[in-house]
Design a protein around this motif. Structure first.
Motif, short mmCIF file in Angstrom:
data_model
loop_
_atom_site.label_atom_id
_atom_site.label_comp_id
_atom_site.label_asym_id
_atom_site.label_seq_id
_atom_site.Cartn_x
_atom_site.Cartn_y
_atom_site.Cartn_z
N UNK A 19 35.16 39.91 32.23
CA UNK A 19 33.84 39.95 32.26
C UNK A 19 33.10 38.87 31.51
N UNK A 20 33.43 38.46 30.17
CA UNK A 20 32.96 37.69 29.58
C UNK A 20 33.00 35.98 30.19
N UNK A 21 34.29 35.90 31.10
CA UNK A 21 34.47 34.70 31.58
C UNK A 21 33.71 34.77 33.02
N UNK A 22 32.81 35.60 33.23
CA UNK A 22 32.07 35.47 34.44
C UNK A 22 32.22 36.35 35.54
N UNK A 23 33.25 37.19 35.40
CA UNK A 23 33.64 37.81 36.58
C UNK A 23 33.16 39.31 36.55
N UNK A 24 32.51 39.72 37.51
CA UNK A 24 31.92 41.24 37.83
C UNK A 24 32.97 41.96 38.18
N UNK A 25 33.65 42.69 37.34
CA UNK A 25 34.63 43.54 37.52
C UNK A 25 34.50 44.70 37.18
N UNK A 26 34.47 45.64 38.16
CA UNK A 26 34.29 47.23 38.14
C UNK A 26 35.66 47.78 37.96
N UNK A 27 35.54 49.00 36.94
CA UNK A 27 36.82 49.60 36.74
C UNK A 27 36.81 50.98 37.56
N UNK A 44 46.18 44.94 40.26
CA UNK A 44 46.42 44.50 38.45
C UNK A 44 45.65 43.61 38.12
N UNK A 45 45.63 43.74 36.56
CA UNK A 45 44.62 42.88 35.91
C UNK A 45 45.32 41.50 36.09
N UNK A 46 46.42 41.31 36.25
CA UNK A 46 47.03 39.83 36.46
C UNK A 46 46.41 39.16 37.78
N UNK A 47 46.31 39.96 38.59
CA UNK A 47 45.71 39.46 40.01
C UNK A 47 44.04 39.14 39.69
N UNK A 48 43.45 39.88 38.96
CA UNK A 48 42.01 39.63 38.41
C UNK A 48 42.08 38.39 37.85
N UNK A 49 43.03 38.10 36.82
CA UNK A 49 42.94 36.96 36.04
C UNK A 49 43.21 35.61 36.98
N UNK A 50 44.22 36.06 37.79
CA UNK A 50 44.47 34.78 38.91
C UNK A 50 43.51 34.40 39.66
N UNK A 51 42.70 35.59 40.13
CA UNK A 51 41.61 35.09 41.25
C UNK A 51 40.59 34.57 40.51
N UNK A 52 40.48 35.11 39.22
CA UNK A 52 39.09 34.74 38.61
C UNK A 52 39.09 33.20 38.10
N UNK A 53 40.73 32.89 37.97
CA UNK A 53 40.70 31.56 37.41
C UNK A 53 40.56 30.70 38.77
N UNK A 54 40.47 31.15 39.95
CA UNK A 54 40.28 30.19 41.37
C UNK A 54 38.79 30.41 41.71
#
Length: 374
Positions: free
Chosen positions: A98-106, A65-75
């Motif tokens: 991605x702009x926050x610095x996460x390399x996220x593949x879809x 989920x994107x909520x997981x991505x946001x949560x783990x990105x914040x950590x």
């Protein structure tokens, strides 16, 4: 200091020693095969657990989920694969990550998705890496090996510098009870992945990522030549489904739901608890296995299973414990107020019913929060 008897039931109990052993087992196997592991954090959904997967780093991980991505990105986790087919409405959230610095593949498996992703990335001047989903066993989404759309979609993405590679999940391995069948499923997954990669290379398209994975195939793979990474998630806890197909033993299952006995129906052979489907989930993943565990296998608080005592029925807040059909075992004497532990059919589904894990830590207890939702 608290002890387990002080807690209101139902709650989710995590055995950290079993969890660590489960983590070490798969990490050792992947090291032997010389392939990196990209753990799927959809099972744990807790940074306190996922940090223990990476004692010297912070990833890579797989999210659902994107909520997981946001949560783990914040950590501090910054290398993720979002392993659910992308829908265009989610792309603005992807862009923010991605702009926050996460390399996220879809992930995608259609020309329409590819064109939407390309258009969005061009409009927002965004580097957005993409994987194409391949279906290796007819169990879920994805394109089948030999489908001309794989090359067509890859070319659309490659021309826009977005194509990273392919991803598949061998869901059929969950129906493989014997060792030879699981090994065959793992090899079929690998062979399919490599064949699709070769088709892409023959078409002049690079395929840097060849991502495969499921907990059964990860544990029973004997050769991962051509694979660049393996994904698995439920291995961190294991559950009755994994025990039912002999990926783990019952004693390896690291989570359980603690419930309290709230009544008896001697006329029906029932013991009632306060853990219904709101605590256990409705998952009946063992129903078609050799041993049907109902809605969960009942254990004493020390983790010892009661002979053939399972959760045979649930309503929202009630669980019915009774002896497995056909067994000659007798109901244990569990008075009102007694506590039991219930091993889950599906760790992901059961854990999602709770906001966190109660974790014994020496003589004390700690609480590890988790996230839910999308």
């Amino acid at each position: 200091m608290m002890n387990l008897a002080d807690l209101t039931t139902p709650y989710l109990l995590l055995d950290p020693d079993k969890m660590r052993a489960n983590i070490a087992r798969l990490q050792s196997h992947m090291a032997d095969l010389n392939v990196p592991l990209r753990p799927h954090v959809k099972t744990a959904k807790s940074v306190d657990i996922v940090r223990r997967l990476f004692p010297t780093g912070s990833g890579p991980i797989t999210v659902s989920t994107l909520k997981e991505a946001e949560y783990f990105g914040a950590h501090g986790f910054d290398d993720m694969t979002y392993a659910v087919g992308i829908s265009p409405d989610k792309l603005p959230r992807v862009a923010r990550l991605i702009r926050s610095g996460v390399r996220l593949s879809v992930l995608l498996d259609s020309k329409a998705q590819a064109e939407a992703v390309v258009a969005f990335a061009k409009r927002d001047n965004l580097a957005l890496p993409v994987l194409i989903e391949i279906d290796c066993d007819g169990e879920r989404a994805g394109l089948r090996q030999g489908d001309g759309k794989i090359v067509e979609i890859a070319r659309i993405l490659h021309e826009n510098k977005q194509f990273m590679g392919i991803l598949m999940h061998a869901g059929g391995s969950y129906h493989c009870p014997d060792k030879a069948a699981k090994e065959a499923a793992a090899e079929h997954e690998r062979e399919t992945a490599v064949a699709v990669r070769d088709e892409l290379l023959a078409a002049g398209l690079p395929c840097d990522v060849v991502s495969v994975g499921s907990t059964p195939t990860a544990h029973f793979a004997k050769d991962l030549t051509g694979v660049t990474e393996v994904r698995a998630g439920v291995y961190v806890f294991h559950d009755l489904v994994m025990a039912g197909i002999h990926v783990c033993k019952l004693e390896d299952i690291a989570i359980s739901v603690v419930a309290t006995v709230i009544g008896h129906r001697p006329d029906k052979g029932w013991i009632m608890t306060d853990a219904g489907w709101m605590a256990l989930s409705r998952d009946r993943g063992t129903a078609k296995q050799e041993v049907d565990q109902g809605y969960g296998l009942v254990c004493a608080m020390d983790g010892t299973p009661y002979t053939d005592l399972i959760v045979t029925n649930t309503s929202q807040e009630h669980g019915v414990l009774s002896i497995r059909k056909g067994s000659k075992a007798k109901l244990p004497k569990l008075e009102v107020g007694s506590k039991v532990r219930i091993l889950p059919n599906h760790a992901c589904a059961t854990a999602s019913q709770f906001d966190g894990y109660v974790v014994p830590d020496g003589d004390d207890l700690v609480y590890w929060p988790r996230i839910n939702g999308w």
